[in-house]
Design an enzyme around this catalytic site. Structure first.
Site, mmCIF file in Angstrom:
data_model
loop_
_atom_site.group_PDB
_atom_site.id
_atom_site.type_symbol
_atom_site.label_atom_id
_atom_site.label_comp_id
_atom_site.label_asym_id
_atom_site.label_seq_id
_atom_site.Cartn_x
_atom_site.Cartn_y
_atom_site.Cartn_z
ATOM 1 N N ASP A 21 -7.836 -1.266 -10.613
ATOM 2 C CA ASP A 21 -8.439 -2.210 -11.556
ATOM 3 C C ASP A 21 -9.608 -1.593 -12.308
ATOM 4 O O ASP A 21 -10.772 -1.837 -11.989
ATOM 5 C CB ASP A 21 -8.887 -3.472 -10.808
ATOM 6 C CG ASP A 21 -7.698 -4.165 -10.162
ATOM 7 O OD1 ASP A 21 -6.553 -3.790 -10.488
ATOM 8 O OD2 ASP A 21 -7.906 -5.062 -9.342
ATOM 9 N N GLU A 35 -3.837 -1.935 0.463
ATOM 10 C CA GLU A 35 -4.850 -1.100 1.141
ATOM 11 C C GLU A 35 -4.953 -1.395 2.637
ATOM 12 O O GLU A 35 -5.268 -0.463 3.379
ATOM 13 C CB GLU A 35 -6.202 -1.305 0.459
ATOM 14 C CG GLU A 35 -6.261 -0.773 -0.954
ATOM 15 C CD GLU A 35 -5.493 -1.630 -1.952
ATOM 16 O OE1 GLU A 35 -5.352 -2.832 -1.693
ATOM 17 O OE2 GLU A 35 -5.012 -1.089 -2.955
ATOM 18 N N ASP A 47 1.313 -4.043 -4.768
ATOM 19 C CA ASP A 47 -0.124 -4.108 -5.030
ATOM 20 C C ASP A 47 -0.815 -4.521 -3.726
ATOM 21 O O ASP A 47 -0.149 -4.872 -2.753
ATOM 22 C CB ASP A 47 -0.357 -5.154 -6.128
ATOM 23 C CG ASP A 47 -1.735 -5.055 -6.748
ATOM 24 O OD1 ASP A 47 -2.524 -4.184 -6.337
ATOM 25 O OD2 ASP A 47 -2.018 -5.850 -7.660
#
Lengths: 921, 651
Positions: free
Chosen positions: A588, A515, A512
């Protein structure tokens, strides 16, 4: 009292920020200088022309030069190097970079390890260049062979590159710079007086090499719509972003960002970036354009008439969609895909970036996640509840709280004192566990990983050369520099059973925040002037950072299993090539109907651009879904390639049994539907693995001529056999479903027949969403349920044969051991089933040396659309009769179990791994 | 039969295990589907399958032949034809489990490689070998059941005692209430009389005072008249007239003497107001409303901030640093104290760096809301409210009492602090209780002590009556004559005392009335819960569940309200607390306490299964129900009977 007010106001401040995404925290195009500059250019502004054309190493090589000689001021435009290469199956690669022989301040970044090594094997060594003067031009153009039907043209003046059909009108397919918007800012050497800094909010980007952006226009011909360039929460067919009639004036942004509570209708960039666009038009033809570049990109889809006053004349009579591509850095490294069929384009793209990895069978089942399953007791409890309610599931997930203070590769010793035992208990039921491992490493001198990474210099550096220090879950953190293959290998080694204490062979990984998410960085990510190995600026590599991390983790799991166990790694960040390393999810999302709706175009887009193994969080990550929304989400989600329920830790528990008996039943039925179709899904995953054709497809991929499907993103195809229509509105019990094509469709719920090429209004009661099997297909199922997919291994198969108007049908079934790489050495079963002339035949699709056997039987064959009422069938080589009777379409399903009767061949007794025929008598 | 089971100890065990092995092998050989066409069918159901050669699917959808029964192919979508295989998804498999209780499995468990039935009958395809564990499991289950029954037996006795005590207690409460009401009536009359008298006296006093003043003034005037004019006098007269008016019209007692009284009255009102919002919604809303506007300002200034940042270089805009400062204030609290120091240093020294760290936290908090978890942080708001507006919470028992006096007349406030239900008569019983239950204690133990003294003395009222009579008589005598100072003081003192007594009685009445309105269960078995709290320590937290009142989570000195008492639920299986402190980004906290039979009142297993929704278990004799006991006994009997064949086989 004063401090009290302070506290209260702070609380409000926090809760206010929690309400929705903060648009102002992210840059708009106007606040992004390169985007603003590129967007303000006018057609024809490009003054470069092509010269010095030659063939070098099988490529067309040339120079891009200023048309008018340089003035004597300092701002000299240096010649650029251009190259054009051709690959088999209709692929053209076109590159432009600075001329290294002219000693630029540094080498511009070329994205490594994305293009697969096999791609070079496809290269067609060009022998010669033809010249041709395009009508109206004063100078000649260079023309090279692409494939039997296509050739590529490099127009010298004005500079333009395009692919055209060879025959007939020599219609154009894709072109670059036909509007003359090409611009290539060359790296600068800072001299006194240069101030290249850029500021955004409280952040300053030092930009030591000055402006270095690249922009150009790309036109798609014979095109009704363009698609692709994920990841955005928008419609599947991309809406224009600029030009007449466009109010929203932001381009589609490709910049991997951790966006808190994203909007469901926005061109804003999300967690991943794939600069690959596909166009499709009335002619049924498809083409694609891909720019391999990892810097921030902005892409405008230009509305018809945007160039009305430019005075540039392009071939008329060909409906065209123009686009503007802008990137902050990197080089021009672009790929033209000629199609012409939709599946050709995705295959062409896959031959560049790779096909998707073959997942383990368990990964295609249902995943249960929550932030957080608190402790071992909680895990045991949730696990046993699934059994109590007879709901199958394959994987239980642990989010960040399972660690010791967000130190990955550790366990909270109070909450998870016996991680191995816990995993073994799950494994005994064929279930797996996934733990989260993020790229930010807690800066804690007593944390072994931080010590090692610091000591070995494995962190990304800030612009001053110190280990970059940013804020994420653990607080002050540093980020592993995933650009370096050596560091990736080191990282992969962290996953060995020895290094990852408490891990077992049934543990897999979730990446997770890759980015990367940096809470106190500009736009919640890493500063663009942070430095990676080799002096690469973060701006150049940003969009690929998460990809390399995903790659390193996935390779680490392969290493852990000594090359015998297929890895499973879920990533949030994406980039071209991600499909080779694992699954992704759409981040999300929120428990709203509109987020359920937008999940379909998002997944369709991802599939079209190579990433087939994707899904949205069932129920929506933020917020509490009402039971109806949750049920509908399960019903749609059962057809997502990646099927996982997940929830934010502020939300109420929402495991499927928590909403009363009826809702439990509905969600169980949805999950059962998925498990029933696992053989079909697994076969489709194999197809994606072999060809790049996605598991979940837009309707027009199967019906390229059917214009009514072009902008339909509420329905989708699963393989070529199933059409699924979600229900995205509260309180709806009806649905309008467009069924394309000329053949009929059979309602999966009751076997009812619907004609194709029409919109049907039908019931969509709470029990199910509309789903149909296309006439002419055969779908393999497993009708018995178990606790998990691996427990279904020995269960018999059902074949559902849906006959078309000529009483024919065909389908495939792929089987392997579900977990190892043995399939690569031929350990698999691949059957083709064909029904024709009243005979169903099973033939081998695997190469003769393929070796895998299975005791599994096909114990039920269902015939849909059969024209007569046969009573028995003859089975060979068993040489025996099998009865045909009327039976239910689906055993025990909520809808199909009652009422409907379909022709059923009872116990044909044939094995799934053998050749046989079943003749209807 | 019972005897057999109980005696199957050492001497039997060898024989037994041998027999068990035999038994297992019998089951094994019998369990292949071909050998036992009726596999997976419960004894009650056998008839259905054996009655005819053509069997109907139970849902009526179809018929199937005997050959199709358990032939591993699903014919009935309801699973009728495949009770012994996994062929039908909705099928059910019956395991006999001799030696233990039979179970019914989902068909998905048949031959799935996992032993589900203790007799192993669900796994017969040879994938796995399941040992027969029914005897051991059954024995353990029976032992457990016996223990449970024993608990119920004993608990039931305690429960009956409780009910008896409740009866007595309730009668006492009722009697007390009755008595108090009649006393209140009398006392009210006395207080009225005293008040009248006091006012009369005060009037007289006032007159005297005025008279005196007048005289003095006249005297002064006379003196000053010789020197000056007479304007002063006029003024003075005006003033005094005003005072007189107000005393007469409003009849406020003791205005002139007790200067604080008017102030007290308003204070009283204020508290009354708060009391009208027992859940603190109002104050909380107010508290939120204000900062929201602050926030809006902050957000509005944001673009401006950018602008400033854009134009200036290193220095962040002033607004920025203010908000960041704010944020920092909040954030640092959750970190270790040295962190705080560090941050504080940073505040003063390196604003830039601070803002980064701080920004990180701020962004992180969007996802986590974690601050709210820590009672010293964002979640303080409700807590602050408590401290501001709940001064009467049991944290400060003294204030409680004082407040009680003031708010006694607001009957229907449901707030805490008024549970002055301590009955001295019950003391011994309570003591006894405290001995056997370490986790429970009385919450408002020191309420109304003085009142109980007075109430316990039957003659106090008479005494007062007598005293008052005397006073009234004696004071009356002096009515026209100048006031006797000591008499007046006596009246005033007596009035004050009686009035305060009246207040106390009224307060007691209202709390008793409220108590009697509570739901003590169908047999009043929860009567003793009234005014009691149950405590459980888990990690750093202490959970306190006060029946009919509130539930809290305490850590050191900080306290989070998990909820106010709401009601019993699911026919007294749960106690429900709602409207607790608000969760950051989440619901108001709430708690459900599951009640189960136990010999002691004991709070255990406090958990937060869903964010801010707490759960706990309270063992209590009050839940040791007779019906349930009978049920358990029957179950045990059945289990014992089941053993019969097996034991029979042995012999």
């Amino acid at each position: 009292m004063r401090s009290l007010l302070f506290v209260i106001s702070l609380i409000c401040f926090c809760s206010q920020t929690a309400l929705s995404w903060k648009k102002e925290e992210f840059r708009s195009c106007d606040q992004t200088p390169f985007c603003k500059r590129a967007r303000s250019r006018t057609p024809g502004a490009c003054s470069l022309i092509v010269g010095d054309v030659s063939i070098t190493d099988g490529d067309l090589v040339a120079k891009l030069l200023p048309k008018t000689p340089n003035q004597d001021d300092g701002d000299q435009i240096k010649p650029l190097v251009l190259s054009l290469s051709v690959y088999r199956d209709g692929i053209v690669r076109f590159r432009v970079d600075e001329d290294h022989s002219l000693n630029p301040p540094k080498k511009r970044f070329r994205v490594p390890d994305v293009v697969v090594s096999e791609f070079e094997e496809k290269k067609i060594w060009l022998q010669k260049v033809a010249t041709e003067t395009i009508s109206g031009d004063t100078s000649p153009s260079s023309v090279v062979y692409v494939s039997d039907g296509y050739e590529a043209v490099v127009r010298h003046d004005p500079f333009e590159v395009y692919v055209r059909e060879k025959s007939g009108d020599r219609r154009r397919v894709v072109s670059l710079n036909s509007h003359g918007l090409f611009d290539f800012e060359q790296l600068g050497k800072k001299t006194e007086g240069d101030n290249w800094e850029e500021k955004f909010r409280t952040h300053t980007d030092s930009r030591p090499f000055g402006p270095q952006s690249i922009s150009f226009d790309v036109s798609f011909y014979d095109s009704s719509f363009v698609y692709g360039i994920p990841e955005h929460a928008t419609s599947f067919a991309l809406k224009p972003t600029k030009g007449p009639g466009v109010e929203e004036s932001e381009p589609y942004r490709l910049f991997n960002l951790d966006v808190f509570e994203y909007d469901h209708e926005s061109p804003f960039g999300l967690y991943g970036s794939i600069p690959f666009m596909v166009s499709h038009g009335k002619s049924g033809k498809t083409c694609g354009f891909f720019w391999l570049n990892a810097a921030e990109m902005q892409i405008d889809v230009l509305a018809n008439g945007w160039d009305a006053e430019s005075g540039i004349s392009l071939p008329s009579g060909q409906s065209r969609i123009d686009t503007l591509w802008m990137s902050e850095a990197g080089i021009v490294d672009t790929f033209f895909f000629v199609g012409p069929e939709p599946k050709d384009v995705v295959k062409q793209y896959a031959s560049v970036t790779g096909t998707s990895a073959m997942p383990q069978l368990f990964a295609t089942g249902y995943h249960q996640c929550r932030w957080n399953y608190k402790d071992e007791e909680d895990v045991a409890q949730v696990d046993s509840k699934f059994d109590e309610h007879d709901i199958p599931y394959d994987v239980l997930w642990l989010d960040i709280e399972h660690t010791d203070g967000k130190r990955y590769f550790t366990w909270d010793s109070v909450l998870f004192p016996h991680p191995e035992e816990m995993q073994k208990k799950l494994a005994a039921k064929g279930r797996k566990m996934v733990t989260i491992v993020d790229p930010h490493i807690k800066r804690d001198d007593s944390y072994f990983l931080h010590k090692e990474a610091t000591h070995m210099g494995h962190y990304v550096k800030d612009s001053s050369g110190k280990d970059f220090d940013g804020w994420c879950w653990p607080g002050s953190s540093s980020y592993i520099d995933m650009l370096s293959p050596e560091i990736r290998e080191w990282w992969g080694g962290r996953f060995s059973y020895k290094n990852y204490a408490g891990s077992t062979p049934s543990l897999y990984i979730w990446n997770d925040m890759n980015e990367p998410s940096v809470f106190n960085g500009p736009e919640v990510t890493m500063p663009r002037d942070a430095l990676h190995v080799g002096g690469v600026e973060h701006r150049e590599v940003h969009n690929a950072y998460g990809y390399y991390f995903h790659m390193a983790t996935s390779d680490g799991l392969v290493m852990r299993g000594e090359g015998k166990d297929r890895p499973f790694v879920l990533s949030r960040a994406i980039f071209p090539g991600t499909q080779r390393y694992g699954a992704i999810w759409t981040g999300d999302n929120t428990a709203e109907w509109e987020h359920l709706r937008v999940s379909i175009p998002m997944i369709l887009t991802l599939g079209l651009t190579g990433i087939t193994f994707s899904g949205a969080d069932i129920g929506g990550f933020f917020g509490n879904p009402e039971p109806e929304l949750l049920v509908r989400w399960y019903q749609v989600g059962a057809y997502y390639p990646f099927f996982r329920g997940h929830a934010h830790h502020d939300t109420k528990r929402r495991e499927p049994w928590l909403f009363g008996e009826r809702n439990t039943e509905l969600m169980r039925d949805a999950i059962h539907t998925r498990y029933m179709l696992l053989p079909y899904f697994y076969t489709l995953f194999r197809e994606a693995n072999l060809t790049g054709v996605p598991v979940v497809r837009p309707l027009w991929m199967e019906f390229p001529q059917d214009e009514a499907t072009f902008s339909n993103d509420e329905a989708f195809m699963v393989g070529d056999g199933l059409l699924v229509q979600g229900v995205y509105t509260k309180g709806t019990t009806h649905a309008s479903v467009y069924l394309p094509g000329k053949e009929s469709w059979f309602d999966l719920r009751n076997g009812k027949t619907y004609v194709g090429g029409k919109t049907h209004k039908m019931d969509a009661p709470e029990e199910s969403i509309p789903a149909f099997q296309k006439a002419g297909t055969i779908i393999p199922r497993k009708d018995r349920f178990r606790r998990s997919s691996s427990q279904m291994d020995n269960n018999p198969y059902t074949l559902v044969v849906a006959l078309n108007s000529s009483q024919e049908a065909a389908g495939e079934l792929y089987i392997d051991d579900g977990k190892s790489f043995e399939f690569r050495r031929g350990a698999y079963i691949h059957r083709r089933f064909v029904f024709s002339n009243g005979v169903l035949t099973s033939t081998n699709l695997a190469p003769p040396q393929a070796r895998l056997s299975s005791q599994c039987l096909i114990d039920r064959i269902i015939l849909l659309g059969h024209s007569s009422g046969p009573k028995s069938a003859f089975v060979e080589p068993l040489n025996q009769k099998a009865e045909i009777e009327m039976g239910p379409l689906r055993m025990g399903g909520l809808v199909a179990s009652s009422g409907t009767k379909v022709l059923t061949i009872r116990k044909p007794g044939v094995r799934v791994d053998q050749d046989w025929t079943v003749k209807i008598l | 039969m019972r005897v057999v089971v109980l005696s199957s100890s050492v001497s039997f065990s060898l024989q037994l295990s041998f027999l068990l092995i035999l038994l297992v092998s019998v089951i094994r050989s019998n369990s292949s589907p071909s050998n036992d066409p009726f596999l997976g069918i419960s004894p009650q159901d056998e008839k259905y399958y054996k009655s005819s050669s053509e069997i109907k699917c139970k849902d009526g959808s179809k018929k199937f032949t005997k050959a199709q029964l358990n032939d591993d192919f699903c014919d009935c979508s309801d699973g009728t034809d495949e009770p012994g295989t996994s062929a039908c998804p909705s099928g059910k498999f019956y395991c006999r489990n001799a030696g233990h209780s039979p179970t019914v499995l989902f068909s998905s468990r048949v031959n799935d490689g996992i032993c589900d039935c203790c007799d192993g009958s669900d796994e017969y395809d040879g994938q796995v070998t399941c040992p027969n564990t029914c005897w051991e499991a059954g024995k353990a289950a029976r032992e457990n059941l016996k223990k449970k029954i024993e608990t119920y037996n004993q608990g039931l006795v305690i429960r009956r005692q409780e009910i008896e005590k409740a009866k007595v207690g309730l009668e006492k409460d009722a009697a007390e209430l009755k008595k108090l009401k009649s006393e209140e009536k009398i006392l009210k009359g006395l207080v009225e009389q005293l008040k009248d008298r006091k006012e009369q006296i005060e009037k007289v006093e006032e007159k005297e005072r005025l008279q005196k003043e007048k005289e003095e003034k006249e005297k002064k005037e006379a003196e000053s008249a010789a020197h000056e004019g007479k304007g002063d006098t006029e003024e003075k007269t005006d003033d005094s007239e005003k005072v007189e008016e107000s005393t007469n019209d409003e009849g406020v007692p003791g205005v002139s003497q007790h200067d604080e009284n008017p102030h007290d009255t308003t204070h009283h009102d204020e508290i009354g107001n708060y009391k009208d919002y027992p859940s603190d919604e109002e104050p909380a809303a107010e508290a939120e409303a204000e900062p929201t506007s602050i926030l809006e300002e902050a957000t509005h200034t944001n673009p401006a901030d950018e602008h400033v940042v854009d134009t200036k270089e290193e220095t962040p805009s002033s607004e920025d640093s203010v908000t960041e400062g704010l944020q920092n204030d909040d954030d640092t609290k959750k970190e270790e104290s040295d962190e705080v120091k560090k941050m504080d240093d940073l505040v003063t020294e390196k604003k830039e760096e601070l803002s980064k760290e701080e920004l990180g936290r701020l962004v992180a908090s969007r996802w986590t809301g974690e601050k709210s978890d820590n009672p010293t942080e964002a979640d303080d708001s409700p807590k602050v409210d408590i401290q501001e507006n709940h001064e009467h919470t049991p944290i400060t028992p003294h204030e409680v009492e004082e407040d009680d006096g003031f708010v006694s007349d607001s009957d229907d406030t449901s707030d805490d602090g008024k549970y002055s239900d301590h009955e001295p008569e019950d003391d011994s019983y309570e003591e006894e209780y405290r001995h056997d239950s370490s986790s429970s204690y009385k919450s408002d133990a020191d309420d109304d002590v003085d009142l109980s003294e007075t109430t316990s003395n039957p003659t106090w009222l008479e005494k007062i009556q007598k005293t008052v009579k005397n006073i009234l008589l004696s004071v009356n005598l002096f009515q026209t004559t100048p006031v006797d100072k000591s008499e007046a003081d006596r009246v005033r003192k007596e009035y004050d005392e009686s009035n305060s007594k009246l207040n106390k009685i009224q307060s007691r009445i209202s709390s008793l009335e409220k108590k009697l309105k509570q739901d003590f269960g169908p047999e009043k078995e929860f009567y003793s819960f009234h005014g009691r709290c149950f405590e459980s320590k888990q990690g750093k937290y202490t959970y306190k569940v006060c029946s009919y009142k509130e539930a809290t989570q305490e850590e050191g000195y900080s306290k989070t309200r998990l909820g106010d008492w709401d009601k019993f639920e699911n026919s007294y299986q749960f106690m429900s607390y709602t409207n607790g402190d608000k969760c950051w980004n989440g619901p108001d906290r709430s708690l459900k306490v599951k009640l189960r039979c136990g010999l002691k009142n004991e709070l255990t297993d406090v958990d937060e299964p869903s964010r801010c929704e707490y759960a706990a278990i309270l063992s209590t004799p009050a839940r040791c129900l007779e019906d349930k006991l009978k049920e358990l006994q029957q179950k045990l009997e059945k289990l014992m009977n089941q053993d019969k064949p097996q034991n029979h086989d042995e012999l």
